[in-house]
Motif scaffolding. Structure first.
Motif, PDB file in Angstrom:
ATOM      1  N   VAL A   1       0.846  -1.073  -0.044  1.00 20.74           N
ATOM      2  CA  VAL A   1      -0.098   0.051  -0.067  1.00 20.74           C
ATOM      3  C   VAL A   1       0.864   1.321   0.006  1.00 20.74           C
ATOM      4  O   VAL A   1       0.452   2.265  -0.728  1.00 20.74           O
ATOM      5  N   THR A   2       1.961   1.206   0.771  1.00 19.60           N
ATOM      6  CA  THR A   2       2.995   2.403   0.790  1.00 19.60           C
ATOM      7  C   THR A   2       3.444   2.571  -0.556  1.00 19.60           C
ATOM      8  O   THR A   2       3.577   3.841  -0.989  1.00 19.60           O
ATOM      9  N   ALA A   3       3.700   1.569  -1.350  1.00 19.26           N
ATOM     10  CA  ALA A   3       4.523   1.622  -2.664  1.00 19.26           C
ATOM     11  C   ALA A   3       3.309   2.582  -3.728  1.00 19.26           C
ATOM     12  O   ALA A   3       3.728   3.108  -4.386  1.00 19.26           O
ATOM     13  N   ILE A   4       2.411   1.748  -3.583  1.00 20.14           N
ATOM     14  CA  ILE A   4       1.067   2.286  -4.503  1.00 20.14           C
ATOM     15  C   ILE A   4       0.902   3.808  -4.185  1.00 20.14           C
ATOM     16  O   ILE A   4       0.692   4.435  -5.152  1.00 20.14           O
ATOM     17  N   THR A   5       0.791   4.207  -2.888  1.00 13.69           N
ATOM     18  CA  THR A   5       0.248   5.446  -2.799  1.00 13.69           C
ATOM     19  C   THR A   5       1.444   6.472  -2.494  1.00 13.69           C
ATOM     20  O   THR A   5       1.676   7.281  -3.481  1.00 13.69           O
ATOM     21  N   PHE A   6       2.316   6.307  -1.800  1.00  9.24           N
ATOM     22  CA  PHE A   6       3.385   7.435  -1.666  1.00  9.24           C
ATOM     23  C   PHE A   6       4.356   7.375  -2.692  1.00  9.24           C
ATOM     24  O   PHE A   6       4.653   8.394  -3.272  1.00  9.24           O
ATOM     25  N   VAL A   7       4.932   6.326  -3.100  1.00  8.45           N
ATOM     26  CA  VAL A   7       5.980   6.328  -4.290  1.00  8.45           C
ATOM     27  C   VAL A   7       5.340   6.635  -5.590  1.00  8.45           C
ATOM     28  O   VAL A   7       5.830   7.444  -6.412  1.00  8.45           O
ATOM     29  N   ALA A   8       4.068   6.099  -5.846  1.00  5.84           N
ATOM     30  CA  ALA A   8       3.348   6.687  -7.252  1.00  5.84           C
ATOM     31  C   ALA A   8       3.241   7.795  -7.160  1.00  5.84           C
ATOM     32  O   ALA A   8       3.405   8.562  -8.376  1.00  5.84           O
ATOM     33  N   THR A   9       2.722   8.426  -6.098  1.00  3.36           N
ATOM     34  CA  THR A   9       2.271   9.651  -6.102  1.00  3.36           C
ATOM     35  C   THR A   9       3.490  10.742  -5.987  1.00  3.36           C
ATOM     36  O   THR A   9       3.578  11.719  -7.023  1.00  3.36           O
ATOM     37  N   GLY A  10       4.518  10.345  -5.571  1.00  6.68           N
ATOM     38  CA  GLY A  10       5.967  10.990  -5.478  1.00  6.68           C
ATOM     39  C   GLY A  10       6.500  11.030  -6.906  1.00  6.68           C
ATOM     40  O   GLY A  10       7.146  11.969  -7.203  1.00  6.68           O
ATOM     41  N   THR A  11       6.245   9.963  -7.471  1.00  5.97           N
ATOM     42  CA  THR A  11       6.943  10.009  -8.963  1.00  5.97           C
ATOM     43  C   THR A  11       6.111  10.784 -10.018  1.00  5.97           C
ATOM     44  O   THR A  11       6.349  11.144 -11.247  1.00  5.97           O
ATOM     45  N   SER A  12       4.772  10.747  -9.909  1.00  8.04           N
ATOM     46  CA  SER A  12       3.701  11.116 -11.016  1.00  8.04           C
ATOM     47  C   SER A  12       3.507  12.663 -10.958  1.00  8.04           C
ATOM     48  O   SER A  12       3.254  13.295 -11.681  1.00  8.04           O
TER      49      SER A  12
END
Length: 88
Positions: free
Chosen positions: A30-41
């Motif tokens: 869940v952390t990968a999907i939310t924080f990392v995806a948002t931070g890279t997009s």
């Protein structure tokens, strides 16, 4: 050099997201999907918005959207596959 810096920043973002997820008690997936995806997009989103506002026909915004998605898919899937193929 740019790809190395992107890799370095990605590692830092991933580690910070992992620590935040651990502190907040969120599962790593869940952390990968939310924080990392948002931070890279988000940077791509703001760059596309700026390009769309500044240009009459928004050609640069369309190019930025397509280009960033292609790089994300081809490097995000292709590069680890190539490295794994060479390793094994």
């Amino acid at each position: 050099i740019a790809l190395a810096m992107i890799g370095l920043c990605t590692g830092v973002v991933g580690e910070i997201a992992n620590l935040m997820g651990c502190v907040l008690g969120i599962k790593p997936g869940v952390t990968a999907i939310t924080f990392v995806a948002t931070g890279t997009s988000l940077p791509d989103t703001f760059a596309s918005k700026k390009a769309a506002i500044d240009e009459r026909y928004a050609d640069a915004a369309i190019g930025n959207i397509n280009g960033s998605n292609c790089v994300n898919v081809f490097l995000g899937l292709g590069l680890p596959w190539v490295v794994a193929s060479i390793y094994y």
